[in-house]
Scaffold this motif. Structure first.
Motif, PDB file in Angstrom:
ATOM      1  N   UNK A  28    -118.552-101.039  22.528  1.00 20.75           N
ATOM      2  CA  UNK A  28    -119.843-101.747  22.514  1.00 20.75           C
ATOM      3  C   UNK A  28    -120.980-100.922  21.938  1.00 20.75           C
ATOM      4  N   UNK A  29    -120.776 -99.606  21.831  1.00 23.96           N
ATOM      5  CA  UNK A  29    -121.853 -98.746  21.369  1.00 23.96           C
ATOM      6  C   UNK A  29    -122.852 -98.477  22.474  1.00 23.96           C
ATOM      7  N   UNK A  30    -124.118 -98.292  22.106  1.00 18.60           N
ATOM      8  CA  UNK A  30    -125.150 -97.952  23.077  1.00 18.60           C
ATOM      9  C   UNK A  30    -125.828 -99.203  23.619  1.00 18.60           C
ATOM     10  N   UNK A  31    -125.879 -99.289  24.939  1.00 18.51           N
ATOM     11  CA  UNK A  31    -126.565-100.394  25.612  1.00 18.51           C
ATOM     12  C   UNK A  31    -127.754 -99.774  26.348  1.00 18.51           C
ATOM     13  N   UNK A  32    -128.942 -99.971  25.807  1.00 16.90           N
ATOM     14  CA  UNK A  32    -130.133 -99.330  26.371  1.00 16.90           C
ATOM     15  C   UNK A  32    -130.529-100.000  27.680  1.00 16.90           C
ATOM     16  N   UNK A  33    -130.851 -99.178  28.667  1.00 16.13           N
ATOM     17  CA  UNK A  33    -131.355 -99.682  29.944  1.00 16.13           C
ATOM     18  C   UNK A  33    -132.818 -99.315  30.098  1.00 16.13           C
ATOM     19  N   UNK A  34    -133.432 -99.804  31.130  1.00 14.00           N
ATOM     20  CA  UNK A  34    -134.851 -99.495  31.364  1.00 14.00           C
ATOM     21  C   UNK A  34    -135.045 -98.081  31.900  1.00 14.00           C
ATOM     22  N   UNK A  35    -133.949 -97.453  32.396  1.00 11.43           N
ATOM     23  CA  UNK A  35    -134.017 -96.076  32.882  1.00 11.43           C
ATOM     24  C   UNK A  35    -133.074 -95.196  32.056  1.00 11.43           C
ATOM     25  N   UNK A  36    -133.581 -94.615  30.957  1.00 10.74           N
ATOM     26  CA  UNK A  36    -132.715 -93.829  30.070  1.00 10.74           C
ATOM     27  C   UNK A  36    -132.262 -92.504  30.667  1.00 10.74           C
ATOM     28  N   UNK A  37    -132.824 -92.099  31.816  1.00 13.19           N
ATOM     29  CA  UNK A  37    -132.394 -90.848  32.457  1.00 13.19           C
ATOM     30  C   UNK A  37    -130.943 -90.927  32.928  1.00 13.19           C
ATOM     31  N   UNK A  38    -130.475 -92.145  33.178  1.00 15.07           N
ATOM     32  CA  UNK A  38    -129.100 -92.353  33.654  1.00 15.07           C
ATOM     33  C   UNK A  38    -128.282 -93.003  32.542  1.00 15.07           C
ATOM     34  N   UNK A  39    -127.254 -92.290  32.082  1.00 18.80           N
ATOM     35  CA  UNK A  39    -126.446 -92.778  30.969  1.00 18.80           C
ATOM     36  C   UNK A  39    -124.956 -92.658  31.320  1.00 18.80           C
ATOM     37  N   UNK A  40    -124.274 -93.797  31.303  1.00 17.56           N
ATOM     38  CA  UNK A  40    -122.836 -93.834  31.548  1.00 17.56           C
ATOM     39  C   UNK A  40    -122.096 -93.750  30.209  1.00 17.56           C
TER      40      UNK A  40
END
Length: 267
Positions: A69-81
């Motif tokens: 899927x590539x990168x799925x940006x969230x509202x909290x970029x400090x946490x990245x799975x």
């Protein structure tokens, strides 16, 4: 267990169910080529969807980097799975029961949680930064070999970058002469987990992707292994060139690699 590791385990097990069901019904596996000697299946995509759904259900604000899927940006970029839903796709397609689900969580750039799950053997490798590595809840440690002689190493062939085959084979020959034997199993996340568990004494490979190694790297480090690039530095995430072993074996492996290291891989 840390609550975020708990979610990672749940996500890995959910993906593992998808993979095992597909493995038992090979006629339903649809494989497509996405690059040179690089395949993706409907199973990769279904397993990835199961992982993303599980994570987003608990942490909708977190970001995700997934192989398909590539990168799925969230509202909290400090946490990245960082997710590899099926490491060892070719093995699955060929009916070889050796593959894994790999999930890591980075917090402000540091890998904090890791899961590598082998659904065929129901082996769950987990790690939390600073708390060691476990296999099915039991502590694991890197092997105690004091030299390369007598060790069993693991590797991966540069099948996506065949222009590196000559220096790679020189490295292979140099290490093969010194060690007891070498394995090539086709799932780097499990190679790293096996180093962490002391099953394999060392591992090296050219051109790995972050989703293949993010979880396994933490497992290896938390078990007492050292992880470097081919010159003993920490650029492996960018270069994809990785060496992993206990300190003594690593030193010898790096020596063999450096003897055969072209400029193109010295990074």
């Amino acid at each position: 267990m840390h609550p975020m590791l708990n979610i990672a385990v749940r996500a890995a097990r959910n993906a593992g169910q998808v993979v095992v069901k597909a493995f038992s019904q090979p006629e339903n596996i649809e494989a497509m080529q996405k690059g040179s000697n690089d395949f993706v299946t409907n199973v990769d995509r279904d397993a990835e969807a199961a992982i993303i759904h599980t994570i987003k259900k608990s942490y909708p604000e977190h970001s995700i980097v997934a192989e398909e899927s590539g990168e799925i940006a969230g509202t909290n970029p400090d946490y990245q799975w960082i997710i590899d839903p099926l490491d060892g796709t070719t093995n699955l397609v060929k009916g070889i029961p050796h593959f894994a689900v790999s999930i890591a969580l980075r917090v402000k750039g540091k890998t904090e949680q890791a899961v590598v799950y082998d659904p065929i053997r129901d082996e769950l490798f987990t790690a939390t930064r600073g708390n060691g590595a476990q296999l099915n809840g039991y502590r694991i440690r890197v092997g105690k070999a004091k030299e390369m002689a007598g060790t069993v190493l693991a590797t991966g062939f540069p099948f996506k970058q065949k222009h590196h085959i000559e220096p790679y084979l020189k490295m292979f020959q140099s290490m093969f002469i010194e060690c007891a034997d070498i394995r090539r199993a086709g799932a780097p996340s499990l190679d790293l987990a096996y180093v962490a568990a002391g099953r394999i004494d060392g591992f090296w490979e050219i051109g790995l992707k972050p989703w293949e190694t993010a979880a396994g790297e933490l497992l290896a480090k938390e078990s007492g292994a050292i992880v470097t690039d081919f010159v003993g530095g920490h650029n492996y995430e960018n270069s994809g060139n990785m060496v992993v072993a206990n300190p003594r074996v690593l030193k010898e492996m790096l020596g063999k690699i450096r003897e055969n290291l072209p400029e193109s891989l010295a990074k």
